[in-house]
Structure formats: structure tokens, C-alpha cells
Design an enzyme around this catalytic site. Sequence first.
Site, PDB file in Angstrom:
ATOM      1  N   ARG A 205      -0.190  -7.905  13.469  1.00  0.00           N
ATOM      2  CA  ARG A 205      -0.827  -7.016  12.488  1.00  0.00           C
ATOM      3  C   ARG A 205      -1.695  -7.823  11.522  1.00  0.00           C
ATOM      4  O   ARG A 205      -2.762  -7.358  11.109  1.00  0.00           O
ATOM      5  CB  ARG A 205       0.246  -6.220  11.736  1.00  0.00           C
ATOM      6  CG  ARG A 205       0.884  -5.165  12.653  1.00  0.00           C
ATOM      7  CD  ARG A 205       2.213  -4.680  12.135  1.00  0.00           C
ATOM      8  NE  ARG A 205       2.116  -4.017  10.859  1.00  0.00           N
ATOM      9  CZ  ARG A 205       3.136  -3.832  10.035  1.00  0.00           C
ATOM     10  NH1 ARG A 205       4.346  -4.272  10.370  1.00  0.00           N
ATOM     11  NH2 ARG A 205       2.974  -3.204   8.906  1.00  0.00           N
TER      12      ARG A 205
ATOM     13  N   ARG B  73      11.650  -5.459   4.953  1.00  0.00           N
ATOM     14  CA  ARG B  73      11.368  -4.122   4.417  1.00  0.00           C
ATOM     15  C   ARG B  73      12.237  -3.082   5.141  1.00  0.00           C
ATOM     16  O   ARG B  73      12.460  -3.159   6.335  1.00  0.00           O
ATOM     17  CB  ARG B  73       9.884  -3.825   4.657  1.00  0.00           C
ATOM     18  CG  ARG B  73       9.471  -2.426   4.373  1.00  0.00           C
ATOM     19  CD  ARG B  73       7.993  -2.331   4.182  1.00  0.00           C
ATOM     20  NE  ARG B  73       7.200  -2.585   5.371  1.00  0.00           N
ATOM     21  CZ  ARG B  73       5.865  -2.594   5.359  1.00  0.00           C
ATOM     22  NH1 ARG B  73       5.215  -2.426   4.227  1.00  0.00           N
ATOM     23  NH2 ARG B  73       5.200  -2.814   6.468  1.00  0.00           N
TER      24      ARG B  73
ATOM     25  N   ARG C 101      11.243  -0.444  10.539  1.00  0.00           N
ATOM     26  CA  ARG C 101      10.106  -0.104  11.392  1.00  0.00           C
ATOM     27  C   ARG C 101      10.044  -1.016  12.615  1.00  0.00           C
ATOM     28  O   ARG C 101      10.236  -2.222  12.510  1.00  0.00           O
ATOM     29  CB  ARG C 101       8.804  -0.266  10.587  1.00  0.00           C
ATOM     30  CG  ARG C 101       8.491   0.928   9.735  1.00  0.00           C
ATOM     31  CD  ARG C 101       7.305   0.686   8.841  1.00  0.00           C
ATOM     32  NE  ARG C 101       6.143   0.172   9.541  1.00  0.00           N
ATOM     33  CZ  ARG C 101       4.917   0.134   9.015  1.00  0.00           C
ATOM     34  NH1 ARG C 101       4.717   0.580   7.794  1.00  0.00           N
ATOM     35  NH2 ARG C 101       3.898  -0.356   9.684  1.00  0.00           N
TER      36      ARG C 101
ATOM     37  N   ARG D 113      -9.288   1.392   8.636  1.00  0.00           N
ATOM     38  CA  ARG D 113      -8.883   0.036   9.008  1.00  0.00           C
ATOM     39  C   ARG D 113      -9.971  -0.685   9.785  1.00  0.00           C
ATOM     40  O   ARG D 113      -9.752  -1.818  10.211  1.00  0.00           O
ATOM     41  CB  ARG D 113      -7.634   0.120   9.881  1.00  0.00           C
ATOM     42  CG  ARG D 113      -6.324  -0.215   9.158  1.00  0.00           C
ATOM     43  CD  ARG D 113      -5.231  -0.065  10.179  1.00  0.00           C
ATOM     44  NE  ARG D 113      -3.983  -0.676   9.831  1.00  0.00           N
ATOM     45  CZ  ARG D 113      -3.000  -0.051   9.208  1.00  0.00           C
ATOM     46  NH1 ARG D 113      -3.148   1.175   8.777  1.00  0.00           N
ATOM     47  NH2 ARG D 113      -1.848  -0.678   9.022  1.00  0.00           N
TER      48      ARG D 113
ATOM     49  N   LYS E 106       0.829  -1.218   0.000  1.00  0.00           N
ATOM     50  CA  LYS E 106       0.000   0.000   0.000  1.00  0.00           C
ATOM     51  C   LYS E 106       0.859   1.262   0.000  1.00  0.00           C
ATOM     52  O   LYS E 106       0.638   2.176  -0.786  1.00  0.00           O
ATOM     53  CB  LYS E 106      -0.916   0.056   1.253  1.00  0.00           C
ATOM     54  CG  LYS E 106      -1.921  -1.067   1.358  1.00  0.00           C
ATOM     55  CD  LYS E 106      -2.854  -0.850   2.548  1.00  0.00           C
ATOM     56  CE  LYS E 106      -2.153  -0.864   3.899  1.00  0.00           C
ATOM     57  NZ  LYS E 106      -1.554  -2.132   4.282  1.00  0.00           N
TER      58      LYS E 106
HETATM   59  P1  AMP Z   1       0.861   1.419   8.632  1.00  0.00           P
HETATM   60  O1  AMP Z   1       2.046   2.263   8.366  1.00  0.00           O
HETATM   61  O2  AMP Z   1      -0.351   1.824   7.831  1.00  0.00           O
HETATM   62  O3  AMP Z   1       1.141  -0.049   8.529  1.00  0.00           O
HETATM   63  O4  AMP Z   1       0.447   1.696  10.172  1.00  0.00           O
HETATM   64  C1  AMP Z   1       1.332   1.381  11.221  1.00  0.00           C
HETATM   65  C2  AMP Z   1       0.572   1.193  12.519  1.00  0.00           C
HETATM   66  O5  AMP Z   1      -0.090   2.410  12.878  1.00  0.00           O
HETATM   67  C3  AMP Z   1      -0.542   0.156  12.510  1.00  0.00           C
HETATM   68  O6  AMP Z   1      -0.073  -1.158  12.731  1.00  0.00           O
HETATM   69  C4  AMP Z   1      -1.418   0.645  13.655  1.00  0.00           C
HETATM   70  O7  AMP Z   1      -0.854   0.380  14.918  1.00  0.00           O
HETATM   71  C5  AMP Z   1      -1.366   2.145  13.462  1.00  0.00           C
HETATM   72  N1  AMP Z   1      -2.408   2.594  12.516  1.00  0.00           N
HETATM   73  C6  AMP Z   1      -2.190   3.205  11.319  1.00  0.00           C
HETATM   74  N2  AMP Z   1      -3.346   3.501  10.715  1.00  0.00           N
HETATM   75  C7  AMP Z   1      -4.328   3.060  11.546  1.00  0.00           C
HETATM   76  C8  AMP Z   1      -5.747   3.055  11.475  1.00  0.00           C
HETATM   77  N3  AMP Z   1      -6.389   3.557  10.417  1.00  0.00           N
HETATM   78  N4  AMP Z   1      -6.434   2.523  12.531  1.00  0.00           N
HETATM   79  C9  AMP Z   1      -5.798   2.036  13.605  1.00  0.00           C
HETATM   80  N5  AMP Z   1      -4.460   1.985  13.729  1.00  0.00           N
HETATM   81  C10 AMP Z   1      -3.733   2.493  12.708  1.00  0.00           C
END
Ligand code: AMP
Length: 208
Positions: free
Chosen positions: A165, A128, A154, A89, A15
Site C-alpha cells: 500500500r 490498528r 483489516r 487515490r 485519514k
Molecule cells: P482504505 O480503507 O482507504 O485504506 O482502502 C482500503 C483499500 O481499498 C485500498 O488499499 C485499495 O485496495 C482499495 N481502495 C479504496 N479506495 C480506493 C481508491 N480511491 N482507489 C483505488 N483503490 C481504493
Amino acid sequence: MGQNILLVGPPGAGKGTQAKILAEQLKIPQLSTGDILRANKAAGKLTPELTKAMDNGGLVPDEVVIDLIVDRMQQPDALNGALFDGFPRTVVQAEALKAMLGKRGKRIDVAIAIEVDPALLIERTVLRRTDKRTGQIYHLKYNPPPPDAELVHRADDTEVAVKKRLDAYARDTSAVIPFYEKEGVLKRVDGVGDVGEVTKRIFAALGV
Ligand code: AMP
């Protein structure tokens, strides 16, 4: 007229990588709640509870991310279309986004579900790396970084956190797909292949 597009898919589906390319080519901003949360964390603005939820691979509460996205959507560059990456999400977030766009007489025009065999996702995420200067995402095996990249890993790209996740995705996020299917805007795209190939499939799905 800028479109409102969103990308949904499990961690490691690509994404973030695709969102950067699409946002640039479509000239709309990439709105990533993950990036906003990581920036807040780096600036010391995130509570210890939220930092822990993120690092452990859990979701942060709906009201927190909804507030962040409301804020971001009010910035001038996001008034005329945006590319949502990692938001919504949950179905609660999807409903909130629908209401926010509805107030502007807008809606999600296309929701792209990026599909990847779950067996591939652990390797995709654990290997990654991100160049902290440019935000460019690499993979140590499939998309190796240049020698001068300043790589960061990360905190939630460890095997243990990625498994959590994936659980959160199955439990809460996968329901977002039927939500947009009912709205009549869902397009499914095969996310396996090289970056450029997947981008082409997404553009084909967008009809661009
Ligand atoms: P990402 O970079 O999109 O994978 O987001 C990293 C982390 O941020 C996720 O594993 C969640 O802990 C938190 N997070 C990001 N976006 C959301 C969302 N829309 N709802 C809830 N937690 C989020």
C-alpha cells in the site's frame, strides 16, 4: 453551506480516524471508498479479483471506485458537501471528481494532506484494530480499545500488504497532492501527535 473537503495521505496517516470526527462536527457525510469496498466485500458483492487486489494492498481500478463514488454522491445526504476519505487515490480519480462536482457548480474547497514520517506508518497500521460494532478505530499501543470492544483486524493491515500500500501511495496517490496544490486548495497538516491534537491542526487549516 456544506463544504467539499478531502483527506489525502499514506496508509496509517489517520485519514479514517480524522474523517469520522470531522464529518460529525462539520455535519457532512464521510465518503470512504475503502469503507464502501469493505462493506461490499462483507456482503459478498465484490468479485474475487477486486477482493484480492484489496487484500494484497493494491489499488482497485479507477472505473470501479469512480462508479462507487458517483453512486454515493447522488444520495441526498451528500448533495450539499461531503468529506472524501481515501478518494481520490489517482490523478484520474481527481479529474473525475472535479468533473462530477463541476456539474453541480461545486469544487473541492480544501484538500488536507496529512503528513506522517514513513518510518511510523507500518507500526501504525499493523497494530490498528477496528471495533466492528461502532467502526471506531483503535491502536493497540497508542490508542488502546476498551475491554468490551469487538475488534477486527483489516486483512490489508499486515506488514506485507502495508508495504504494497505504501508503494501504491508513492507510485499513484502522491501525485494527487500537486494536483490540488495547482488547484490552489491544498493544506498540509502534521499528522504526528495524539488524535485530538491532529484534529485541532486540521480545523486550523480549514479556518474553522
Ligand atoms: P482504505 O480503507 O482507504 O485504506 O482502502 C482500503 C483499500 O481499498 C485500498 O488499499 C485499495 O485496495 C482499495 N481502495 C479504496 N479506495 C480506493 C481508491 N480511491 N482507489 C483505488 N483503490 C481504493
